[in-house]
Design a protein around this motif. Structure first.
Motif, PDB file in Angstrom:
ATOM      1  N   GLY A 147       0.814  -1.219   0.000  1.00  0.00           N
ATOM      2  CA  GLY A 147       0.000   0.000   0.000  1.00  0.00           C
ATOM      3  C   GLY A 147       0.843   1.262   0.000  1.00  0.00           C
ATOM      4  N   TYR A 148       0.178   2.314   0.352  1.00  0.00           N
ATOM      5  CA  TYR A 148       0.822   3.623   0.340  1.00  0.00           C
ATOM      6  C   TYR A 148       1.061   4.125   1.758  1.00  0.00           C
ATOM      7  CZ  TYR A 148       0.099   4.343  -4.659  1.00  0.00           C
ATOM      8  OH  TYR A 148       0.153   4.244  -6.020  1.00  0.00           O
ATOM      9  N   GLY A 149       2.178   4.806   1.934  1.00  0.00           N
ATOM     10  CA  GLY A 149       2.488   5.555   3.139  1.00  0.00           C
ATOM     11  C   GLY A 149       2.747   6.989   2.730  1.00  0.00           C
ATOM     12  N   GLU A 150       3.384   7.767   3.580  1.00  0.00           N
ATOM     13  CA  GLU A 150       3.688   9.156   3.257  1.00  0.00           C
ATOM     14  C   GLU A 150       5.152   9.454   3.544  1.00  0.00           C
ATOM     15  OE1 GLU A 150      -0.405  11.596   4.038  1.00  0.00           O
ATOM     16  OE2 GLU A 150       0.839  11.131   5.782  1.00  0.00           O
ATOM     17  N   VAL A 151       5.754  10.251   2.651  1.00  0.00           N
ATOM     18  CA  VAL A 151       7.135  10.683   2.833  1.00  0.00           C
ATOM     19  C   VAL A 151       7.204  12.195   2.741  1.00  0.00           C
ATOM     20  CG1 VAL A 151       8.195   8.562   1.988  1.00  0.00           C
ATOM     21  CG2 VAL A 151       7.661  10.381   0.391  1.00  0.00           C
ATOM     22  N   LEU A 152       8.169  12.754   3.429  1.00  0.00           N
ATOM     23  CA  LEU A 152       8.420  14.186   3.383  1.00  0.00           C
ATOM     24  C   LEU A 152       9.652  14.403   2.507  1.00  0.00           C
ATOM     25  CD1 LEU A 152       7.574  16.986   4.427  1.00  0.00           C
ATOM     26  CD2 LEU A 152       9.219  16.664   6.272  1.00  0.00           C
ATOM     27  N   LEU A 153       9.453  15.126   1.399  1.00  0.00           N
ATOM     28  CA  LEU A 153      10.533  15.428   0.468  1.00  0.00           C
ATOM     29  C   LEU A 153      10.689  16.934   0.367  1.00  0.00           C
ATOM     30  CD1 LEU A 153       9.445  12.957  -2.346  1.00  0.00           C
ATOM     31  CD2 LEU A 153      11.190  12.582  -0.605  1.00  0.00           C
ATOM     32  N   TYR A 154      11.785  17.372  -0.202  1.00  0.00           N
ATOM     33  CA  TYR A 154      12.027  18.801  -0.396  1.00  0.00           C
ATOM     34  C   TYR A 154      12.109  19.089  -1.879  1.00  0.00           C
ATOM     35  CZ  TYR A 154      12.732  19.187   4.560  1.00  0.00           C
ATOM     36  OH  TYR A 154      12.535  19.169   5.910  1.00  0.00           O
ATOM     37  N   LEU A 155      11.176  19.906  -2.359  1.00  0.00           N
ATOM     38  CA  LEU A 155      11.125  20.317  -3.758  1.00  0.00           C
ATOM     39  C   LEU A 155      11.422  21.796  -3.803  1.00  0.00           C
ATOM     40  CD1 LEU A 155      10.506  19.508  -6.676  1.00  0.00           C
ATOM     41  CD2 LEU A 155       8.120  20.045  -6.249  1.00  0.00           C
ATOM     42  N   ALA A 156      12.552  22.152  -4.410  1.00  0.00           N
ATOM     43  CA  ALA A 156      13.011  23.551  -4.483  1.00  0.00           C
ATOM     44  C   ALA A 156      13.158  24.149  -3.088  1.00  0.00           C
ATOM     45  CB  ALA A 156      12.073  24.388  -5.333  1.00  0.00           C
ATOM     46  N   GLY A 157      13.607  23.342  -2.149  1.00  0.00           N
ATOM     47  CA  GLY A 157      13.844  23.825  -0.797  1.00  0.00           C
ATOM     48  C   GLY A 157      12.620  23.863   0.089  1.00  0.00           C
ATOM     49  N   GLN A 158      11.467  23.531  -0.440  1.00  0.00           N
ATOM     50  CA  GLN A 158      10.239  23.557   0.336  1.00  0.00           C
ATOM     51  C   GLN A 158       9.826  22.129   0.703  1.00  0.00           C
ATOM     52  OE1 GLN A 158       8.706  26.396   1.318  1.00  0.00           O
ATOM     53  NE2 GLN A 158      10.483  27.380   0.424  1.00  0.00           N
ATOM     54  N   PRO A 159       9.431  21.894   1.963  1.00  0.00           N
ATOM     55  CA  PRO A 159       8.991  20.554   2.346  1.00  0.00           C
ATOM     56  C   PRO A 159       7.622  20.248   1.725  1.00  0.00           C
ATOM     57  CG  PRO A 159       8.742  22.064   4.179  1.00  0.00           C
ATOM     58  CD  PRO A 159       9.431  22.822   3.083  1.00  0.00           C
ATOM     59  N   VAL A 160       7.503  19.087   1.110  1.00  0.00           N
ATOM     60  CA  VAL A 160       6.263  18.651   0.481  1.00  0.00           C
ATOM     61  C   VAL A 160       6.034  17.190   0.868  1.00  0.00           C
ATOM     62  CG1 VAL A 160       5.014  18.413  -1.699  1.00  0.00           C
ATOM     63  CG2 VAL A 160       6.738  20.186  -1.469  1.00  0.00           C
ATOM     64  N   LYS A 161       4.789  16.870   1.226  1.00  0.00           N
ATOM     65  CA  LYS A 161       4.449  15.503   1.615  1.00  0.00           C
ATOM     66  C   LYS A 161       3.851  14.791   0.395  1.00  0.00           C
ATOM     67  CE  LYS A 161       1.411  15.018   4.901  1.00  0.00           C
ATOM     68  NZ  LYS A 161       0.679  14.798   6.158  1.00  0.00           N
ATOM     69  N   TYR A 162       4.356  13.582   0.126  1.00  0.00           N
ATOM     70  CA  TYR A 162       3.899  12.777  -1.008  1.00  0.00           C
ATOM     71  C   TYR A 162       3.447  11.413  -0.522  1.00  0.00           C
ATOM     72  CZ  TYR A 162       5.847  15.964  -4.478  1.00  0.00           C
ATOM     73  OH  TYR A 162       6.106  17.053  -5.256  1.00  0.00           O
ATOM     74  N   ALA A 163       2.507  10.814  -1.238  1.00  0.00           N
ATOM     75  CA  ALA A 163       2.159   9.416  -1.018  1.00  0.00           C
ATOM     76  C   ALA A 163       3.312   8.586  -1.564  1.00  0.00           C
ATOM     77  CB  ALA A 163       0.856   9.081  -1.740  1.00  0.00           C
ATOM     78  N   ALA A 164       3.619   7.482  -0.903  1.00  0.00           N
ATOM     79  CA  ALA A 164       4.788   6.698  -1.311  1.00  0.00           C
ATOM     80  C   ALA A 164       4.491   5.209  -1.282  1.00  0.00           C
ATOM     81  CB  ALA A 164       5.959   7.009  -0.388  1.00  0.00           C
ATOM     82  N   ARG A 165       5.042   4.524  -2.269  1.00  0.00           N
ATOM     83  CA  ARG A 165       5.015   3.055  -2.342  1.00  0.00           C
ATOM     84  C   ARG A 165       6.448   2.576  -2.242  1.00  0.00           C
ATOM     85  NH1 ARG A 165       0.305   0.250  -4.959  1.00  0.00           N
ATOM     86  NH2 ARG A 165       1.681  -1.465  -4.475  1.00  0.00           N
ATOM     87  N   ALA A 166       6.613   1.336  -1.837  1.00  0.00           N
ATOM     88  CA  ALA A 166       7.942   0.732  -1.766  1.00  0.00           C
ATOM     89  C   ALA A 166       7.814  -0.758  -2.053  1.00  0.00           C
ATOM     90  CB  ALA A 166       8.560   0.960  -0.394  1.00  0.00           C
TER      91      ALA A 166
END
Length: 167
Positions: A120-139
């Motif tokens: 399923g999906y979880g959530e990750v915190l990534l940085y896009l252009a220096g701004q923190p953005v939360k994305y749905a994530a699969r692994a």
């Protein structure tokens, strides 16, 4: 000499006002036309300042009259006005950096905010252009909360495929 110093100080005041009020003074003179290019307020302010201060300098240091001082000030004023105009054009022509895209996330690091289950999906915190953005994530397998991950690919505008970082 007082006239020249008055022109120089008046030019500096006009420059400070045009920068402090950022376009308000230009708005007052919109009906006159021509103030957008070579006759913008910063250019006129630079011209007046250079004319005044150069004229005062020439008049005070040489034995020549006001005509020579005015001529020297006008030449200096045209030079300063031209440099100001070119600098303003260069600033307006600067395209800036391109807007960040989701594809730019591939290869970036982030951390798991909500655990990613195996199917399923979880959530990750990534940085896009220096701004923190939360994305749905699969692994490929389960990834616990707080784990550091790498983005392998972008699945959609709101989801990514990640793998845990092995240390």
């Amino acid at each position: 000499m007082v006239w020249f110093l008055g022109l120089g100080i008046g030019g500096l005041l006009l420059l400070v006002l045009s920068l402090a009020f950022d376009g308000v003074l230009e708005g007052l003179f919109d009906g006159m036309g021509g103030l957008d290019g070579f006759l913008s307020l910063p250019v006129v302010a630079g011209f007046l300042s250079a004319l005044g201060f150069t004229g005062a300098l020439v008049l005070g240091t040489t034995g020549t009259g006001a005509g020579v001082a005015t001529g020297a000030g006008a030449v200096a004023g045209v030079g300063v006005g031209w440099v100001t105009w070119r600098f303003g054009r260069a600033l307006l022509r600067d395209p800036g950096a391109p807007a960040p895209r989701g594809e730019d996330l591939a290869g970036s690091a982030g951390s798991v905010v909500t655990a990613v289950p195996a199917d399923g999906y979880g959530e990750v915190l990534l940085y896009l252009a220096g701004q923190p953005v939360k994305y749905a994530a699969r692994a490929a397998g389960p990834v616990p909360r707080g784990a550091e991950v790498w983005v392998e690919s972008v699945l959609s505008p709101t989801s990514v495929l990640v793998r845990p970082v092995d240390r």
